[in-house]
Design a protein around this motif. Sequence first.
Motif, PDB file in Angstrom:
ATOM      1  N   VAL A 143       7.965  54.662  35.723  1.00 49.97           N
ATOM      2  CA  VAL A 143       9.166  55.464  35.969  1.00 49.97           C
ATOM      3  C   VAL A 143      10.075  55.442  34.738  1.00 49.97           C
ATOM      4  CG1 VAL A 143      11.268  55.647  37.366  1.00 49.97           C
ATOM      5  CG2 VAL A 143       9.078  55.181  38.466  1.00 49.97           C
ATOM      6  N   THR A 145      15.311  60.260  36.567  1.00 47.77           N
ATOM      7  CA  THR A 145      14.473  59.593  37.587  1.00 47.77           C
ATOM      8  C   THR A 145      15.310  58.896  38.656  1.00 47.77           C
ATOM      9  OG1 THR A 145      14.368  57.562  36.259  1.00 47.77           O
ATOM     10  CG2 THR A 145      12.612  59.203  35.929  1.00 47.77           C
ATOM     11  N   ILE A 190       4.727  50.615  39.161  1.00 52.05           N
ATOM     12  CA  ILE A 190       5.723  51.671  39.331  1.00 52.05           C
ATOM     13  C   ILE A 190       6.890  51.565  38.349  1.00 52.05           C
ATOM     14  CG2 ILE A 190       7.435  52.633  40.937  1.00 52.05           C
ATOM     15  CD1 ILE A 190       5.490  52.067  43.209  1.00 52.05           C
ATOM     16  N   ASN A 238      13.885  59.337  42.064  1.00 53.35           N
ATOM     17  CA  ASN A 238      12.654  58.559  42.231  1.00 53.35           C
ATOM     18  C   ASN A 238      12.954  57.087  42.458  1.00 53.35           C
ATOM     19  OD1 ASN A 238      12.067  60.960  40.308  1.00 53.35           O
ATOM     20  ND2 ASN A 238      10.070  60.450  41.183  1.00 53.35           N
ATOM     21  N   GLU A 239      13.929  56.568  41.701  1.00 58.38           N
ATOM     22  CA  GLU A 239      14.286  55.154  41.826  1.00 58.38           C
ATOM     23  C   GLU A 239      14.883  54.870  43.200  1.00 58.38           C
ATOM     24  OE1 GLU A 239      16.794  54.323  38.516  1.00 58.38           O
ATOM     25  OE2 GLU A 239      15.187  54.621  37.045  1.00 58.38           O
ATOM     26  N   ILE A 279       5.497  60.303  41.709  1.00 57.97           N
ATOM     27  CA  ILE A 279       5.742  59.664  40.419  1.00 57.97           C
ATOM     28  C   ILE A 279       4.928  60.332  39.315  1.00 57.97           C
ATOM     29  CG2 ILE A 279       5.354  57.531  39.098  1.00 57.97           C
ATOM     30  CD1 ILE A 279       6.156  55.998  41.666  1.00 57.97           C
TER      31      ILE A 279
END
Length: 318
Positions: free
Chosen positions: A187, A194, A183, A197-198, A165
């Motif tokens: 983000v 992202t 978080i 990442n999610e 992250i």
Amino acid sequence: MEELGENQTNLNEFILVGFSYLAELQILLFMVFLVTYMITLVGNMLIILLVKLNPSLQTPMYFLLANLSFSEICYTTSVVPQMLIHLLTERKNISKAGCAAQMYVFTILGLTECCLLAAMEYDCYVAICHPLHYTVIMNCQVCTQLAAASWITGISVEVAQTTWIFSLPFCGSKRIQHFFCDIPPLVKMACTDTSKNEIVVLAVSILFIMTPFLMIILSYICIISTILKLPSAEGRRKAFSTCSSHLTVVTLFYGIALFTYLRPKSSNSPGSDKMISLMCTVVTPVLNPIIYTLRNKEVKGAFKKTVVRIFSAEDPAS
């Protein structure tokens, strides 16, 4: 021009908005959170000391409980002291390194607690469903391995996730609509795609929050089935009381965790996120030692014995 430059610059500092919109209540919130934090520290430290000082509590369940109490102390300390400072000061900045450090500690301990609760549930399961083999199954080595596995899982998974992250570029506004570096708001501040990442955050939540939770659910199905088969009402009552405190804590912890990380994005808002996070970082840590002391005869008995021992040692006549 200044705003444009800010939007094009990788941020190295953030502003935690927190409860700035409640300007008139800052002092009151400070007092409430300070008292709650102190009770959390004292309550969890008391459990650790009682387990260490009383041979009757030096069992697998209470060894794991002491680990849980230690993680609760560190968990709430990673967030609350800074929040208290920000309630009293105009400057609510936090460096990128400080934000990363806070997220490392917070996420590691949160996941470790999930695993520790699952380990404690396994202990309950063995105690009720396999009482004759309890001392063989839950020996010292197994107990230590369960605790170590919980910490190793929390550290390895969350160090990897948090490092990923913070490898993202953050730009735009410095303002984080939260009282700590969690978080989801971080983000959202990334100035890049992202979506991966999610997906990873969701996958980690499902795998490492839902898996222990499902294990706990399956264990309780077996436990309840075994309890219902016991011939006497007194036996059923004693068996249920063995795990009642743990069941209460699990319901509270996982209820909030599941609602926080698995709810639809459409239901997210800064206000609701803050309230849920307050439950995780302030309310739950203070309730756990209260639940385990007020609803547990062994802990209450150990506390009374410890107090008597201390006063007896101080009394010259004794």
